[in-house]
Design a protein around this motif. Sequence first.
Motif, PDB file in Angstrom:
ATOM      1  N   ARG B   7      19.589 -34.507   8.898  1.00  0.00           N
ATOM      2  CA  ARG B   7      20.760 -34.869   9.697  1.00  0.00           C
ATOM      3  C   ARG B   7      22.031 -34.464   8.951  1.00  0.00           C
ATOM      4  O   ARG B   7      22.495 -35.182   8.078  1.00  0.00           O
ATOM      5  CB  ARG B   7      20.796 -36.366   9.943  1.00  0.00           C
ATOM      6  N   GLY B   8      22.502 -33.304   9.265  1.00  0.00           N
ATOM      7  CA  GLY B   8      23.767 -32.816   8.690  1.00  0.00           C
ATOM      8  C   GLY B   8      23.759 -32.795   7.173  1.00  0.00           C
ATOM      9  O   GLY B   8      24.708 -33.242   6.527  1.00  0.00           O
ATOM     10  N   ILE B   9      22.682 -32.264   6.596  1.00  0.00           N
ATOM     11  CA  ILE B   9      22.632 -32.298   5.138  1.00  0.00           C
ATOM     12  C   ILE B   9      23.440 -31.163   4.506  1.00  0.00           C
ATOM     13  O   ILE B   9      23.443 -30.038   4.979  1.00  0.00           O
ATOM     14  CB  ILE B   9      21.182 -32.280   4.589  1.00  0.00           C
ATOM     15  N   SER B  10      24.156 -31.537   3.448  1.00  0.00           N
ATOM     16  CA  SER B  10      24.934 -30.571   2.668  1.00  0.00           C
ATOM     17  C   SER B  10      24.544 -30.714   1.213  1.00  0.00           C
ATOM     18  O   SER B  10      24.182 -31.796   0.753  1.00  0.00           O
ATOM     19  CB  SER B  10      26.433 -30.848   2.799  1.00  0.00           C
ATOM     20  N   LYS B  11      24.611 -29.588   0.504  1.00  0.00           N
ATOM     21  CA  LYS B  11      24.431 -29.649  -0.941  1.00  0.00           C
ATOM     22  C   LYS B  11      25.600 -28.891  -1.563  1.00  0.00           C
ATOM     23  O   LYS B  11      25.781 -27.702  -1.299  1.00  0.00           O
ATOM     24  CB  LYS B  11      23.104 -29.006  -1.355  1.00  0.00           C
ATOM     25  N   ILE B  12      26.402 -29.620  -2.316  1.00  0.00           N
ATOM     26  CA  ILE B  12      27.606 -29.015  -2.865  1.00  0.00           C
ATOM     27  C   ILE B  12      27.543 -29.055  -4.394  1.00  0.00           C
ATOM     28  O   ILE B  12      27.290 -30.101  -4.990  1.00  0.00           O
ATOM     29  CB  ILE B  12      28.859 -29.767  -2.373  1.00  0.00           C
ATOM     30  N   ILE B  52      15.197 -29.674  -1.056  1.00  0.00           N
ATOM     31  CA  ILE B  52      15.496 -30.998  -0.498  1.00  0.00           C
ATOM     32  C   ILE B  52      14.316 -31.493   0.336  1.00  0.00           C
ATOM     33  O   ILE B  52      13.876 -32.640   0.199  1.00  0.00           O
ATOM     34  CB  ILE B  52      16.806 -30.959   0.323  1.00  0.00           C
ATOM     35  N   VAL B  53      13.766 -30.597   1.169  1.00  0.00           N
ATOM     36  CA  VAL B  53      12.598 -30.979   1.963  1.00  0.00           C
ATOM     37  C   VAL B  53      11.444 -31.384   1.036  1.00  0.00           C
ATOM     38  O   VAL B  53      10.699 -32.316   1.307  1.00  0.00           O
ATOM     39  CB  VAL B  53      12.173 -29.811   2.892  1.00  0.00           C
ATOM     40  N   GLY B  54      11.355 -30.699  -0.118  1.00  0.00           N
ATOM     41  CA  GLY B  54      10.265 -30.975  -1.061  1.00  0.00           C
ATOM     42  C   GLY B  54      10.524 -32.161  -1.959  1.00  0.00           C
ATOM     43  O   GLY B  54       9.781 -32.397  -2.900  1.00  0.00           O
ATOM     44  N   GLN B  63      21.654 -36.965   5.803  1.00  0.00           N
ATOM     45  CA  GLN B  63      20.422 -37.725   5.588  1.00  0.00           C
ATOM     46  C   GLN B  63      19.219 -36.813   5.717  1.00  0.00           C
ATOM     47  O   GLN B  63      19.173 -35.949   6.604  1.00  0.00           O
ATOM     48  CB  GLN B  63      20.303 -38.803   6.666  1.00  0.00           C
ATOM     49  N   TYR B  64      18.247 -37.018   4.830  1.00  0.00           N
ATOM     50  CA  TYR B  64      16.986 -36.305   4.986  1.00  0.00           C
ATOM     51  C   TYR B  64      15.888 -37.342   5.167  1.00  0.00           C
ATOM     52  O   TYR B  64      15.656 -38.185   4.303  1.00  0.00           O
ATOM     53  CB  TYR B  64      16.716 -35.412   3.773  1.00  0.00           C
ATOM     54  N   LEU B  65      15.250 -37.312   6.323  1.00  0.00           N
ATOM     55  CA  LEU B  65      14.198 -38.283   6.615  1.00  0.00           C
ATOM     56  C   LEU B  65      12.835 -37.608   6.600  1.00  0.00           C
ATOM     57  O   LEU B  65      12.629 -36.593   7.257  1.00  0.00           O
ATOM     58  CB  LEU B  65      14.418 -38.922   7.983  1.00  0.00           C
ATOM     59  N   LEU B  66      11.924 -38.169   5.810  1.00  0.00           N
ATOM     60  CA  LEU B  66      10.547 -37.675   5.789  1.00  0.00           C
ATOM     61  C   LEU B  66       9.682 -38.809   6.319  1.00  0.00           C
ATOM     62  O   LEU B  66       9.645 -39.888   5.732  1.00  0.00           O
ATOM     63  CB  LEU B  66      10.154 -37.312   4.355  1.00  0.00           C
ATOM     64  N   GLU B  67       9.040 -38.550   7.426  1.00  0.00           N
ATOM     65  CA  GLU B  67       8.278 -39.588   8.132  1.00  0.00           C
ATOM     66  C   GLU B  67       9.157 -40.824   8.331  1.00  0.00           C
ATOM     67  O   GLU B  67       8.711 -41.958   8.153  1.00  0.00           O
ATOM     68  CB  GLU B  67       7.009 -39.954   7.368  1.00  0.00           C
ATOM     69  N   GLY B  68      10.413 -40.601   8.641  1.00  0.00           N
ATOM     70  CA  GLY B  68      11.340 -41.691   8.925  1.00  0.00           C
ATOM     71  C   GLY B  68      11.929 -42.371   7.708  1.00  0.00           C
ATOM     72  O   GLY B  68      12.752 -43.258   7.808  1.00  0.00           O
TER      73      GLY B  68
END
Lengths: 409, 228
Positions: B7-12, B52-54, B63-68
């Motif tokens: 959800r709108g993830i940024s990495k700065i 990030i996904v990993g 926000q990064y949600l993995l299985e909620g």
Amino acid sequence: MISIPWTARIALRALKVNKMRSALTMLGIIIGVGAVIAMLAVGTGASRQIAEQMATMGSNLLIILPGSQTSGGVRTGFGGQTTLTLGDAEAIQRECQAVQDVAPIHNGTAQVVYGNLNWSTGVMGTTGGMNDVRDWPVGAGRPITDEDVRSATKVALLGQTVVDNLFGGIDPLDQIVRIKKIPFKVVGVMAVKGQSVMGQDQDDAVFVPVTTAQKKLFGTSFPGMIRQIMVKAKSARDLDPAEKQVTELLRQRHHIGAKKDDDFSVRNLTQMMQAAEQQTQIMTLLLGAIASVSLLVGGIGIMNIMLVSVTERTREIGIRMAIGAKTWDIRLQFIMEAIILSLIGGTVGLIAGVTGSQILSVVAGWRTIVSPFSALLAFAFSGIVGIFFGFYPAYKASLLNPIDALRYE
Amino acid sequence: MKLIEARGISKIYPLGEIELKALDSVSVTIEEGEFLAIMGPSGSGKSTFMNIVGCLDIPTAGQYLLEGVDAGKLGRDELAHIRNRKLGFVFQGFNLLPRTSALENVELPMLYNGVAVKERRQKAYSALKTVGLEGRENHHPNQLSGGQQQRVAIARAIVNRAPIILADEPTGNLDTHTSREIMELFQKLNGEAGITVLLVTHEPDIAAYSRRVIRFLDGRLVSDEKMQ
């Protein structure tokens, strides 16, 4: 979390990869632990030796020496004044309740001759009380009797060293030896006593009745003079009362006014021995402390190698982190490597230390004792060194960023 | 079911005065069982996204949600736990432990979640069988070809029954023929075992094995298309 046995397996494998490096790192610990154990063994051996010599001196012993003398501002040392008499010794025996036995001593050095052999040795005039005071029984024959002392008979008891040097294979009993050209009949041979605290051979001595020594061998500056009195207290607890009683009695007998100094001195040998033993213990501690420095250096060696290892294996750490190793999994892995290094080093060092102290005792002739306590101490210490010096590298590894670690070339 | 949701993830990354936006408000949802390729030129943010996904990295914003579960709120060890249970990694450089047999490499993830020795061994054997490496269990990585090493890595990724495989240019070091075999293996795992596969690549014919392609450019998600 990963189990300890598996951590150990992984650590062992990692150490096997760099055999030479692991061995050299261990060497630091081996030398450290070995040195600590050997040094403690030397120290323990020395203090045991002192303790044993203390036992050969005779226990609960007081020695009374004549005091120093001041004449025209010049003070002589102890014994400069010849104030002790045979009467003093008899009075102590008679009147001091805390005293078990007394041995007056009037001694000197003389040439002892038997047949065509001669031997210079210490000749000690004393009484039968000496056997009890010094815990030194007669090995063969009879002791000096009161009758000998009363009539100043020309009888002698020989120490084993004197027997060896004068008689060879012959039985010395009832033989005649000449001391200062005066014939003495050998009535007994003393049991073997061994070395004194100062390393003197105590068996190199001849014993004669004290009166004989006074009248026939060494002479006296006034009648009844003796050089010292040895006193045995009834028990260790009686030592202090005995010292007090003897001092009081002698001051009385010597007519010493309340404000004047004693003209004799009473020495508590047990206390002197304890002081000597304490010194040895301090020396042991000091030796151990110096040796621990090498253990410390060995620990720093472990830390150094672990830091190198962490850097080399950054990528491996990254892989492990990516597949789910937690902070303590990584930390434990490296700490385990350090512990294994130091424990193997500790074990080999223990063997090296024991062997080393045996070599020392053979080559240098020092008595060495490896106490189980010192072995345990050195071993535990090496484990602690492993944990302590392994922690920082392990901590560093566990805080690596997995992404950076994975990319590390 | 939404397996992965960004959800709108940024990495700065702060670089002195200026800021480098490696990821710029990326929103994407990935369903269970998808086979998704992530494409884009170098520096486009696809690797940052994969990290990030990993759960190897957390976003600066969004926000990064993995299985909620919001991964951004988790600690280091909790992220490690998720990586162990939910994610399997396959890298371009294989990243196997050297001087360690294929079997033990595959067992590695199970070392960190307390699976008993017997079960561990048996699962590792069956994972190696799945990737077609039966009989090579005791080979060390340096005794295996590139394709075989990558298979070991895949076996390691699936041995914990992780629902997601993250493959970062898995065929980058392999020849065309071996690449095809590896991609077919991914297809098989996706099709038969229902494992969600996320694949980073910049080769269109590798991306062609997937069923959905998303593209990154300068940290932004620029396209999202279904394949035939």
